[in-house]
Design a protein around this motif. Structure first.
Motif, PDB file in Angstrom:
ATOM      1  N   LEU A 114      61.659  46.664  43.720  1.00 46.22           N
ATOM      2  CA  LEU A 114      60.456  45.961  43.285  1.00 46.22           C
ATOM      3  C   LEU A 114      59.214  46.535  43.986  1.00 46.22           C
ATOM      4  CD1 LEU A 114      60.312  43.608  41.306  1.00 46.22           C
ATOM      5  CD2 LEU A 114      60.332  42.033  43.232  1.00 46.22           C
ATOM      6  N   THR A 115      59.351  46.822  45.274  1.00 48.46           N
ATOM      7  CA  THR A 115      58.237  47.366  46.055  1.00 48.46           C
ATOM      8  C   THR A 115      57.864  48.760  45.550  1.00 48.46           C
ATOM      9  OG1 THR A 115      59.025  46.123  47.982  1.00 48.46           O
ATOM     10  CG2 THR A 115      57.389  47.827  48.390  1.00 48.46           C
ATOM     11  N   GLU A 116      58.866  49.606  45.355  1.00 45.61           N
ATOM     12  CA  GLU A 116      58.589  50.961  44.852  1.00 45.61           C
ATOM     13  C   GLU A 116      57.904  50.913  43.487  1.00 45.61           C
ATOM     14  OE1 GLU A 116      62.442  52.937  44.948  1.00 45.61           O
ATOM     15  OE2 GLU A 116      61.802  54.076  46.715  1.00 45.61           O
ATOM     16  N   LYS A 117      58.412  50.047  42.619  1.00 38.60           N
ATOM     17  CA  LYS A 117      57.858  49.930  41.269  1.00 38.60           C
ATOM     18  C   LYS A 117      56.392  49.480  41.337  1.00 38.60           C
ATOM     19  CE  LYS A 117      58.730  47.555  36.896  1.00 38.60           C
ATOM     20  NZ  LYS A 117      59.429  46.453  36.267  1.00 38.60           N
ATOM     21  N   ASP A 136      50.557  41.070  48.240  1.00 36.81           N
ATOM     22  CA  ASP A 136      50.196  39.829  47.541  1.00 36.81           C
ATOM     23  C   ASP A 136      51.145  39.564  46.377  1.00 36.81           C
ATOM     24  OD1 ASP A 136      48.103  39.445  49.280  1.00 36.81           O
ATOM     25  OD2 ASP A 136      46.535  40.070  47.868  1.00 36.81           O
ATOM     26  N   TYR A 137      51.451  40.621  45.641  1.00 33.89           N
ATOM     27  CA  TYR A 137      52.360  40.516  44.499  1.00 33.89           C
ATOM     28  C   TYR A 137      53.747  40.038  44.949  1.00 33.89           C
ATOM     29  CZ  TYR A 137      55.534  42.206  40.832  1.00 33.89           C
ATOM     30  OH  TYR A 137      56.517  42.301  39.880  1.00 33.89           O
ATOM     31  N   LEU A 138      54.277  40.664  45.996  1.00 34.56           N
ATOM     32  CA  LEU A 138      55.623  40.321  46.478  1.00 34.56           C
ATOM     33  C   LEU A 138      55.663  38.918  47.098  1.00 34.56           C
ATOM     34  CD1 LEU A 138      56.543  43.790  48.000  1.00 34.56           C
ATOM     35  CD2 LEU A 138      57.538  42.754  45.948  1.00 34.56           C
ATOM     36  N   LEU A 139      54.617  38.573  47.833  1.00 28.48           N
ATOM     37  CA  LEU A 139      54.557  37.244  48.455  1.00 28.48           C
ATOM     38  C   LEU A 139      54.483  36.154  47.392  1.00 28.48           C
ATOM     39  CD1 LEU A 139      52.165  38.041  51.433  1.00 28.48           C
ATOM     40  CD2 LEU A 139      54.638  37.618  51.560  1.00 28.48           C
ATOM     41  N   TYR A 140      53.726  36.416  46.321  1.00 31.91           N
ATOM     42  CA  TYR A 140      53.626  35.458  45.223  1.00 31.91           C
ATOM     43  C   TYR A 140      55.000  35.220  44.595  1.00 31.91           C
ATOM     44  CZ  TYR A 140      52.608  33.507  40.653  1.00 31.91           C
ATOM     45  OH  TYR A 140      52.611  32.705  39.534  1.00 31.91           O
ATOM     46  N   ARG A 141      55.803  36.252  44.538  1.00 26.19           N
ATOM     47  CA  ARG A 141      57.140  36.144  43.953  1.00 26.19           C
ATOM     48  C   ARG A 141      58.147  35.554  44.938  1.00 26.19           C
ATOM     49  NH1 ARG A 141      57.834  40.658  39.443  1.00 26.19           N
ATOM     50  NH2 ARG A 141      59.510  39.261  38.845  1.00 26.19           N
ATOM     51  N   SER A 145      57.518  37.221  54.168  1.00 24.43           N
ATOM     52  CA  SER A 145      56.448  38.112  54.615  1.00 24.43           C
ATOM     53  C   SER A 145      56.945  39.190  55.577  1.00 24.43           C
ATOM     54  CB  SER A 145      55.304  37.319  55.239  1.00 24.43           C
ATOM     55  OG  SER A 145      55.779  36.515  56.286  1.00 24.43           O
ATOM     56  N   ASN A 146      57.846  38.852  56.492  1.00 26.06           N
ATOM     57  CA  ASN A 146      58.323  39.874  57.435  1.00 26.06           C
ATOM     58  C   ASN A 146      59.037  41.011  56.693  1.00 26.06           C
ATOM     59  OD1 ASN A 146      60.414  37.965  56.863  1.00 26.06           O
ATOM     60  ND2 ASN A 146      61.582  38.705  58.620  1.00 26.06           N
ATOM     61  N   LEU A 147      59.822  40.673  55.666  1.00 26.48           N
ATOM     62  CA  LEU A 147      60.517  41.702  54.880  1.00 26.48           C
ATOM     63  C   LEU A 147      59.524  42.535  54.069  1.00 26.48           C
ATOM     64  CD1 LEU A 147      63.567  39.663  53.459  1.00 26.48           C
ATOM     65  CD2 LEU A 147      63.517  41.181  55.453  1.00 26.48           C
ATOM     66  N   VAL A 148      58.526  41.865  53.501  1.00 27.73           N
ATOM     67  CA  VAL A 148      57.524  42.552  52.687  1.00 27.73           C
ATOM     68  C   VAL A 148      56.780  43.589  53.527  1.00 27.73           C
ATOM     69  CG1 VAL A 148      55.309  42.257  51.482  1.00 27.73           C
ATOM     70  CG2 VAL A 148      57.215  40.705  51.002  1.00 27.73           C
ATOM     71  N   GLU A 150      57.585  44.914  56.459  1.00 29.15           N
ATOM     72  CA  GLU A 150      58.511  45.961  56.912  1.00 29.15           C
ATOM     73  C   GLU A 150      58.686  47.011  55.827  1.00 29.15           C
ATOM     74  OE1 GLU A 150      62.583  44.874  58.117  1.00 29.15           O
ATOM     75  OE2 GLU A 150      61.657  43.445  59.500  1.00 29.15           O
ATOM     76  N   LYS A 151      58.942  46.556  54.610  1.00 29.02           N
ATOM     77  CA  LYS A 151      59.197  47.453  53.478  1.00 29.02           C
ATOM     78  C   LYS A 151      57.943  48.263  53.160  1.00 29.02           C
ATOM     79  CE  LYS A 151      62.515  47.860  51.708  1.00 29.02           C
ATOM     80  NZ  LYS A 151      63.521  48.908  51.983  1.00 29.02           N
ATOM     81  N   LEU A 152      56.774  47.636  53.197  1.00 33.77           N
ATOM     82  CA  LEU A 152      55.530  48.362  52.908  1.00 33.77           C
ATOM     83  C   LEU A 152      55.263  49.442  53.940  1.00 33.77           C
ATOM     84  CD1 LEU A 152      53.163  45.530  51.681  1.00 33.77           C
ATOM     85  CD2 LEU A 152      54.046  47.443  50.359  1.00 33.77           C
ATOM     86  N   ASN A 153      55.505  49.123  55.209  1.00 37.07           N
ATOM     87  CA  ASN A 153      55.277  50.113  56.278  1.00 37.07           C
ATOM     88  C   ASN A 153      56.270  51.267  56.160  1.00 37.07           C
ATOM     89  OD1 ASN A 153      53.080  48.787  57.352  1.00 37.07           O
ATOM     90  ND2 ASN A 153      54.343  47.515  58.680  1.00 37.07           N
ATOM     91  N   GLU A 154      57.435  50.978  55.634  1.00 32.61           N
ATOM     92  CA  GLU A 154      58.449  52.020  55.420  1.00 32.61           C
ATOM     93  C   GLU A 154      58.053  52.931  54.253  1.00 32.61           C
ATOM     94  OE1 GLU A 154      62.748  51.949  53.258  1.00 32.61           O
ATOM     95  OE2 GLU A 154      62.465  50.415  54.800  1.00 32.61           O
TER      96      GLU A 154
END
Length: 157
Positions: A114-117, A136-141, A145-148, A150-154
């Motif tokens: 989902l993040t990559e897309k 914002d998109y991922l948090l809304y879904r 937040s900690n996972l979001v 982490e994934k974004l920084n990766e």
């Protein structure tokens, strides 16, 4: 909405049995349907007891089906699933049980995809603004937040 038709307890019971057979329902949905049918509280209680006794209604089964469906089909995170189940007045026990239905590896894999897309969809040059839009998109879904972050920084350097 339903017409001004009046229902006997047996008629109303048959209507909501069909309602429950069609798809899993929570107690709140069925209670609201009976209220819309202008049933009195005593009749509603009697019908609810019957539905539970005959296994038409099962809160835990509903919660599990809801969690699996929303995760698999809509790609919701646990926070959103919990919020929606609480809105439907589902017990904490049933919510916890429902969350066990989500395979943790699938959960992380779905977040990654989902993040990559979303990163590919967001046409923002500024890296911080891009991260914020994706977050914002991922948090809304309903993703935690900690996972979001982490994934974004990766994925966004």
């Amino acid at each position: 909405m339903l017409s001004n038709k009046t229902y006997s307890i047996d008629d109303a019971q048959k209507v909501v049995e069909n309602f429950c057979t069609y798809q899993e329902r929570c107690h709140k949905e069925v209670r609201d349907k009976l209220k819309a049918m202008k049933m009195i509280p005593e009749a509603i209680d009697q019908i609810m007891v019957h539905l539970i006794a005959e296994n038409y209604l099962n809160e835990e089964r509903f919660a599990k089906a809801f969690a699996r469906g929303k995760f698999r089909i809509k790609k919701w995170g646990k926070n959103r699933i919990i919020r929606e189940l609480k809105f439907r007045e589902i017990s904490k026990y049933s919510i916890d049980s429902a969350l066990q239905e989500i395979d943790i590896d699938d959960y992380y894999q779905t977040l990654h995809e989902l993040t990559e897309k979303r990163i590919a969809q967001v046409k923002e040059k500024n890296i911080y603004k891009k991260k914020k839009k994706v977050a914002d998109y991922l948090l809304y879904r309903g993703w935690e937040s900690n996972l979001v972050y982490e994934k974004l920084n990766e994925l966004i350097k």
